[in-house]
Design a protein around this motif. Structure first.
Motif, PDB file in Angstrom:
ATOM      1  N   GLN A   1      -0.552   4.019  -1.943  1.00 37.61           N
ATOM      2  CA  GLN A   1      -0.305   2.923  -1.003  1.00 37.61           C
ATOM      3  C   GLN A   1      -1.391   2.875   0.074  1.00 37.61           C
ATOM      4  O   GLN A   1      -1.812   1.788   0.489  1.00 37.61           O
ATOM      5  N   MET A   2      -1.841   4.050   0.516  1.00 37.92           N
ATOM      6  CA  MET A   2      -2.858   4.099   1.562  1.00 37.92           C
ATOM      7  C   MET A   2      -4.180   3.547   1.061  1.00 37.92           C
ATOM      8  O   MET A   2      -4.912   2.875   1.806  1.00 37.92           O
ATOM      9  N   LEU A   3      -4.489   3.806  -0.224  1.00 38.84           N
ATOM     10  CA  LEU A   3      -5.726   3.275  -0.804  1.00 38.84           C
ATOM     11  C   LEU A   3      -5.717   1.754  -0.765  1.00 38.84           C
ATOM     12  O   LEU A   3      -6.727   1.119  -0.429  1.00 38.84           O
ATOM     13  N   ARG A   4      -4.579   1.157  -1.085  1.00 37.13           N
ATOM     14  CA  ARG A   4      -4.475  -0.318  -1.056  1.00 37.13           C
ATOM     15  C   ARG A   4      -4.645  -0.845   0.369  1.00 37.13           C
ATOM     16  O   ARG A   4      -5.307  -1.859   0.591  1.00 37.13           O
ATOM     17  N   VAL A   5      -4.030  -0.151   1.330  1.00 35.76           N
ATOM     18  CA  VAL A   5      -4.158  -0.582   2.724  1.00 35.76           C
ATOM     19  C   VAL A   5      -5.631  -0.578   3.144  1.00 35.76           C
ATOM     20  O   VAL A   5      -6.118  -1.515   3.787  1.00 35.76           O
ATOM     21  N   LEU A   6      -6.360   0.462   2.773  1.00 42.04           N
ATOM     22  CA  LEU A   6      -7.767   0.566   3.153  1.00 42.04           C
ATOM     23  C   LEU A   6      -8.610  -0.509   2.489  1.00 42.04           C
ATOM     24  O   LEU A   6      -9.571  -1.013   3.077  1.00 42.04           O
ATOM     25  N   GLU A   7      -8.271  -0.842   1.248  1.00 39.58           N
ATOM     26  CA  GLU A   7      -9.057  -1.841   0.518  1.00 39.58           C
ATOM     27  C   GLU A   7      -8.735  -3.259   0.972  1.00 39.58           C
ATOM     28  O   GLU A   7      -9.633  -4.099   1.119  1.00 39.58           O
ATOM     29  N   MET A   8      -7.446  -3.553   1.227  1.00 36.19           N
ATOM     30  CA  MET A   8      -7.026  -4.917   1.522  1.00 36.19           C
ATOM     31  C   MET A   8      -6.871  -5.188   3.015  1.00 36.19           C
ATOM     32  O   MET A   8      -6.810  -6.348   3.433  1.00 36.19           O
ATOM     33  N   ARG A   9      -6.787  -4.121   3.831  1.00 31.56           N
ATOM     34  CA  ARG A   9      -6.568  -4.279   5.272  1.00 31.56           C
ATOM     35  C   ARG A   9      -5.307  -5.082   5.536  1.00 31.56           C
ATOM     36  O   ARG A   9      -5.278  -6.043   6.329  1.00 31.56           O
ATOM     37  N   GLU A  10      -4.232  -4.705   4.837  1.00 32.33           N
ATOM     38  CA  GLU A  10      -2.939  -5.337   5.028  1.00 32.33           C
ATOM     39  C   GLU A  10      -1.851  -4.307   4.722  1.00 32.33           C
ATOM     40  O   GLU A  10      -2.094  -3.322   4.028  1.00 32.33           O
ATOM     41  N   VAL A  11      -0.633  -4.542   5.282  1.00 30.33           N
ATOM     42  CA  VAL A  11       0.459  -3.600   5.126  1.00 30.33           C
ATOM     43  C   VAL A  11       1.745  -4.364   4.809  1.00 30.33           C
ATOM     44  O   VAL A  11       1.963  -5.470   5.303  1.00 30.33           O
ATOM     45  N   THR A  12       2.581  -3.747   3.965  1.00 34.52           N
ATOM     46  CA  THR A  12       3.876  -4.326   3.630  1.00 34.52           C
ATOM     47  C   THR A  12       4.957  -3.337   4.029  1.00 34.52           C
ATOM     48  O   THR A  12       5.106  -2.274   3.409  1.00 34.52           O
ATOM     49  N   PRO A  13       5.728  -3.617   5.089  1.00 37.08           N
ATOM     50  CA  PRO A  13       6.774  -2.691   5.527  1.00 37.08           C
ATOM     51  C   PRO A  13       7.854  -2.529   4.458  1.00 37.08           C
ATOM     52  O   PRO A  13       8.054  -3.412   3.599  1.00 37.08           O
ATOM     53  N   LEU A  14       8.561  -1.405   4.498  1.00 38.68           N
ATOM     54  CA  LEU A  14       9.661  -1.172   3.568  1.00 38.68           C
ATOM     55  C   LEU A  14      10.768  -2.191   3.824  1.00 38.68           C
ATOM     56  O   LEU A  14      11.087  -2.525   4.961  1.00 38.68           O
ATOM     57  N   GLY A  15      11.347  -2.681   2.716  1.00 39.42           N
ATOM     58  CA  GLY A  15      12.479  -3.608   2.844  1.00 39.42           C
ATOM     59  C   GLY A  15      12.072  -5.050   2.994  1.00 39.42           C
ATOM     60  O   GLY A  15      12.910  -5.893   3.325  1.00 39.42           O
ATOM     61  N   THR A  16      10.796  -5.361   2.783  1.00 36.59           N
ATOM     62  CA  THR A  16      10.348  -6.751   2.874  1.00 36.59           C
ATOM     63  C   THR A  16       9.168  -6.972   1.940  1.00 36.59           C
ATOM     64  O   THR A  16       8.454  -6.019   1.583  1.00 36.59           O
ATOM     65  N   ASN A  17       8.970  -8.219   1.544  1.00 37.11           N
ATOM     66  CA  ASN A  17       7.798  -8.579   0.738  1.00 37.11           C
ATOM     67  C   ASN A  17       6.697  -9.192   1.608  1.00 37.11           C
ATOM     68  O   ASN A  17       5.669  -9.644   1.089  1.00 37.11           O
ATOM     69  N   GLU A  18       6.939  -9.210   2.899  1.00 38.13           N
ATOM     70  CA  GLU A  18       5.975  -9.817   3.814  1.00 38.13           C
ATOM     71  C   GLU A  18       4.719  -8.951   3.933  1.00 38.13           C
ATOM     72  O   GLU A  18       4.800  -7.749   4.171  1.00 38.13           O
ATOM     73  N   VAL A  19       3.583  -9.577   3.749  1.00 38.66           N
ATOM     74  CA  VAL A  19       2.296  -8.877   3.871  1.00 38.66           C
ATOM     75  C   VAL A  19       1.710  -9.209   5.240  1.00 38.66           C
ATOM     76  O   VAL A  19       1.563 -10.380   5.593  1.00 38.66           O
ATOM     77  N   ARG A  20       1.380  -8.147   6.008  1.00 42.37           N
ATOM     78  CA  ARG A  20       0.863  -8.353   7.364  1.00 42.37           C
ATOM     79  C   ARG A  20      -0.565  -7.828   7.454  1.00 42.37           C
ATOM     80  O   ARG A  20      -0.826  -6.660   7.168  1.00 42.37           O
TER      81      ARG A  20
END
Length: 458
Positions: A256-275
Motif C-alpha cells: 500500500q505504501m508503494l502505491r501511495v509513493l507512486e500515485m501521491r494519493e491515499v484511500t482511508p479504511l472504510g471508504t473508496n474515496e481517493v484523497r
C-alpha cells in the motif's frame, strides 16, 4: 598543542633578539622577531594562536605599555615579560594585572623555553574552548547534529542542498545516531516547515494498528472505529512524513505504501474515496536495505522508490573528535535542566569518553552526560577491572603505552596539575615528563590549576 606554536619575540637589543630567537626555534617554536613593539602590534590580532615574549625596557613603547595594548586586544593572550633587575617591581605589577610570567635577566635558556611551552599550552586550550563554544552557538538551530569532523560537515551541507526539494530521502544509521534529527532538519530547512512534521515508528505498532495510523479510517471501518480519523500520511500533506525503522513495516503495508509513493494519493479504511496528498517522505532504517541479506522481506521495489537520495549518519566511534563538543553540550543542557553546575571532569571520565565505542551513539552519550551532571559517573564509568577488556588483542608495547598514559593522567589529576609534585610521584626527570606529555597528547591544563610557584618555574 604542538611545539610549532607561533611566538612573537620583541627586544630592541638586536644581538639578544637574534640569540633568543635561535633558542626558541631550536626548541621547535615558530618565532617572529621584532625590534620595536609597534611593529608587532601592526600584525597582531585577537586570533593569534601563540605567545608574546617582550623585553620591558624599550624606546617609544615599553613592554608594560605593550602588555596594556595586548590586554585590550585579547585579555587571554599570554605575555611573558623579560626584565632587568631594576624592573622586577614593574614586572610583578604586570603579573598582578594579568601578564603570564616574567623572567629576570640573565636567564637560563631552559627557563624561557619551559615558560613559553606552558604559555603556548594555555593559549591552545583557550582557543580550543572558544572554537567549541562558537561551534555550539553556530549549531544551536541544528542540535544535536553537532560536529566539526568532515563527515558531519558534509552531512549538514548535503541536508541544506536537498532540504528544499521534494525528493524522498532514505536515512541510514545505527541506533541513537540521530536519524530523526536529520529528518526534522530536512523539514525545518525546507519550504514545508509551515506544514506538519509527522513521525511514525514502524517497528512499534502491530500491523492492524499501523494501517489505520498511516491511512486513517472512516466510522465503522472496523470494530472500535467509532469516529473518523485522519491518517498520518494525510496529516503530513504539505509537510514531512518520517517513517522510522521502515525495515519493520509489514509486507502488506509495504504494498500500500508503494502505491501511495507512486500515485501521491491515499484511500482511508472504510471508504473508496481517493484523497490526493502533497507528500514528502523521509524513511529511516537501521540496516542496509540495499543488501538483500539485510533487507529480508522488505520489498526491493519499495526500497528503490524510497532511495532517491540516501543519507548515511556515521556512528559516534567514527567521529571521536566530535565527542567533547557533544558531551559539553549535553552536560550544559543537563545542568540547566537539573539546576546544577557542570562538575570538573575527572580522568576516568575523560578516558571513558576517549575509549568507549558508544554503541548507543549520540543518545547513549546524552544519557551519560546527564548521569555525570547528577554525580552518578561512578556508576556510569567502567571499573578498572572492566576497562582491561579495552586492551584485549593489543600487542604488549601498545598496552604498556596505554597504561603509561593513564598513569600520568591519574597522577596529574591527584596533584591538581602541579608538575613538581607529579614528577616527584612518578620519579622521572622533568624533560622526560614533558616528552611523555607530548607523545601521549596529554594537556596538563586539563587537570585543574597549578600554583604560582610552578608557573614561575621554581
Amino acid at each position: 598543542m604542538n611545539e610549532s606554536s607561533p611566538v612573537f619575540l620583541i627586544d630592541d637589543d638586536k644581538d639578544l633578539l637574534r640569540a633568543t630567537k635561535q633558542t626558541l626555534e631550536l626548541a621547535g617554536f615558530a618565532v617572529s622577531a621584532f625590534s620595536a613593539a609597534g611593529e608587532a602590534l601592526q600584525v597582531l590580532d585577537a586570533d593569534f594562536a601563540g605567545v608574546i615574549v617582550s623585553d620591558i625596557r624599550m624606546p617609544q613603547m615599553d613592554g608594560q605599555q605593550l602588555f596594556a595594548r595586548i590586554k585590550a586586544l585579547d585579555a587571554d593572550l599570554p605575555v611573558i615579560l623579560v626584565t632587568g633587575h631594576g624592573d622586577i617591581p614593574m614586572a610583578v605589577q604586570a603579573i598582578q594585572d594579568g601578564a603570564y610570567d616574567f623572567i629576570a635577566k640573565p636567564f637560563a635558556t631552559d627557563r624561557l623555553v619551559q615558560s613559553v611551552r606552558r604559555a603556548a599550552e594555555k593559549r591552545w586550550l583557550v582557543l580550543e574552548n572558544r572554537a567549541l563554544r562558537r561551534a555550539a552557538e553556530q549549531a544551536q538551530g541544528d542540535l544535536p547534529l553537532i560536529g566539526q569532523t568532515p563527515a558531519i560537515e558534509r552531512l549538514r551541507h548535503t541536508l541544506r542542498q536537498i532540504a528544499d526539494t521534494d525528493v524522498d530521502v532514505l536515512v541510514t544509521g545505527e541506533t541513537g545516531s540521530g536519524k530523526e534529527v536529520v529528518a526534522s532538519l530536512l523539514h525545518r530547512w525546507s519550504r514545508r516547515a509551515k506544514g506538519n512534521f509527522v513521525a511514525l515508528n514502524c517497528g512499534a505498532l502491530p500491523e492492524t494498528v499501523i494501517e489505520s495510523e498511516l491511512f486513517g479510517h472512516e466510522p465503522g471501518a472496523f470494530t472500535g472505529a467509532q469516529k473518523k480519523r485522519i491518517g498520518r500520511i494525510e496529516h503530513s500533506s504539505a509537510g514531512t512524513l518520517f517513517l522510522d525503522e521502515i525495515e519493520s513495516m509489514p509486507p502488506a503495508i509495504q504494498v500500500q505504501m508503494l502505491r501511495v509513493l507512486e500515485m501521491r494519493e491515499v484511500t482511508p479504511l472504510g471508504t473508496n474515496e481517493v484523497r490526493p496528498v502533497d507528500l514528502r517522505v523521509v524513511a529511516a532504517a537501521k540496516v542496509d536495505l540495499g543488501d538483500p541479506r539485510q533487507r529480508g522481506d522488505f520489498r526491493e521495489d519499495l526500497y528503490y522508490r524510497l532511495n532517491v537520495v540516501t543519507l548515511s549518519i556515521p556512528p559516534l566511534r567514527e567521529r571521536r573528535d566530535d565527542i567533547p563538543l557533544l558531551f559539553s553540550h549535553f552536560a550544559d543542557r543537563a545542568a540547566g535542566r537539573f539546576k546544577r553546575d557542570v562538575p570538573a571532569i575527572p580522568t576516568t571520565v575523560r578516558l571513558h569518553l576517549q575509549q568507549h565505542d558508544w554503541p548507543g551513539n549520540v543518545r547513549e552519550l546524552s544519557h551519560f552526560a546527564e548521569r555525570f551532571v547528577l554525580g552518578l559517573e561512578s556508576a556510569a564509568v567502567p571499573r578498572p577491572d572492566e576497562k582491561l577488556t579495552v586492551d584485549e588483542g593489543l600487542p604488549l608495547p601498545a598496552r604498556v603505552e596505554r597504561y603509561e598514559a593513564e598513569l600520568i593522567r591519574e597522577t596529574l589529576s591527584q596533584n591538581n596539575g602541579d608538575v613538581r609534585r607529579t614528577i616527584e610521584a612518578l620519579g622521572i626527570p622533568r624533560k622526560t615528563f614533558y616528552d611523555k606529555l607530548q607523545r601521549h597528547g596529554i594537556v596538563r591544563g586539563d587537570f585543574a590549576g597549578f600554583d604560582g610557584d610552578e608557573r614561575r618555574g621554581s
